[in-house]
Design a protein around this motif. Structure first.
Motif, PDB file in Angstrom:
ATOM      1  N   CYS A  10       0.836  -1.202   0.000  1.00 58.72           N
ATOM      2  CA  CYS A  10       0.000   0.000   0.000  1.00 58.72           C
ATOM      3  C   CYS A  10       0.870   1.251   0.000  1.00 58.72           C
ATOM      4  CB  CYS A  10      -0.913   0.023   1.218  1.00 58.72           C
ATOM      5  SG  CYS A  10      -2.170  -1.258   1.169  1.00 58.72           S
ATOM      6  N   LYS A  11       0.425   2.246  -0.721  1.00 58.95           N
ATOM      7  CA  LYS A  11       1.139   3.522  -0.787  1.00 58.95           C
ATOM      8  C   LYS A  11       0.678   4.475   0.315  1.00 58.95           C
ATOM      9  CE  LYS A  11       3.356   2.259  -4.412  1.00 58.95           C
ATOM     10  NZ  LYS A  11       4.665   1.719  -4.239  1.00 58.95           N
ATOM     11  N   ARG A  12      -0.563   4.330   0.737  1.00 59.03           N
ATOM     12  CA  ARG A  12      -1.126   5.183   1.799  1.00 59.03           C
ATOM     13  C   ARG A  12      -1.997   4.335   2.709  1.00 59.03           C
ATOM     14  NH1 ARG A  12      -2.749  11.032  -0.616  1.00 59.03           N
ATOM     15  NH2 ARG A  12      -0.609  11.656  -0.964  1.00 59.03           N
ATOM     16  N   TYR A  13      -2.155   4.837   3.919  1.00 53.48           N
ATOM     17  CA  TYR A  13      -2.970   4.166   4.915  1.00 53.48           C
ATOM     18  C   TYR A  13      -3.944   5.175   5.499  1.00 53.48           C
ATOM     19  CZ  TYR A  13       1.280   1.449   4.576  1.00 53.48           C
ATOM     20  OH  TYR A  13       2.353   0.760   4.097  1.00 53.48           O
ATOM     21  N   THR A 120      -4.204   1.420  -2.693  1.00 54.16           N
ATOM     22  CA  THR A 120      -3.271   0.987  -3.739  1.00 54.16           C
ATOM     23  C   THR A 120      -3.762   1.466  -5.105  1.00 54.16           C
ATOM     24  OG1 THR A 120      -4.324  -1.100  -4.345  1.00 54.16           O
ATOM     25  CG2 THR A 120      -2.884  -1.139  -2.421  1.00 54.16           C
ATOM     26  N   LYS A 121      -2.943   1.279  -6.101  1.00 53.04           N
ATOM     27  CA  LYS A 121      -3.351   1.566  -7.475  1.00 53.04           C
ATOM     28  C   LYS A 121      -3.836   0.302  -8.172  1.00 53.04           C
ATOM     29  CE  LYS A 121      -0.547   5.627  -8.116  1.00 53.04           C
ATOM     30  NZ  LYS A 121       0.455   6.331  -8.909  1.00 53.04           N
TER      31      LYS A 121
END
Length: 143
Positions: A10-13, A120-121
């Motif tokens: 994951c890029k962000r949470y 995620t993307k």
């Protein structure tokens, strides 16, 4: 460890908190004392409604090409339910939403949700409900 594994890639949470509020609890309690059938129906409808609300909030992001992994809440895997208090403190949910905890870390109002979300993307599991999913080997399956 299970939360860390769930959020890998994951890029962000995000920390997510939602509630139906005290009116839902009031209706369920009112029926519980006199009409067990309607109490069960009220309980089921309230559970469906809070889950649908959470899903719709997540879907709003997905329309913009970003995708959430399924919600991961305290009590899942080794993510101890005692983390409810940290999430509520971080989000100021007691003041903003009126959510409190019992000594056993259960939320009041009962129809409330706390979760950690990974963004995620990559498109994630579309089932969102592991117990209904036929893929027994899915990496997102909690059971």
């Amino acid at each position: 460890q299970s939360l860390n594994k769930h959020l890998s890639g994951c890029k962000r949470y995000f920390i997510f908190v939602a509630t139906l509020g005290v009116k839902a609890d009031f209706i369920i309690r009112r029926y519980s004392g006199c009409d067990i059938t309607n109490a069960a129906i009220a309980q089921a409808v309230a559970s469906w409604y809070i889950e649908r609300f959470c899903d719709s909030e997540m879907e709003a992001f997905e329309k913009n090409g970003l995708f959430f992994k399924p919600r991961f809440s305290p009590g899942y895997g080794d993510f101890d339910i005692s983390y409810q208090k940290y999430i509520l403190n971080l989000t100021d949910a007691s003041k903003k939403l009126g959510i409190t905890l019992t000594e056993g870390n259960m939320m009041i109002p009962e129809k409330s949700v706390t979760a950690v979300l990974g963004l995620t993307k990559d498109k994630q599991c579309i089932q969102h409900k592991c117990e209904n999913c036929p893929n027994k080997k899915c990496e997102y399956r909690s059971r």
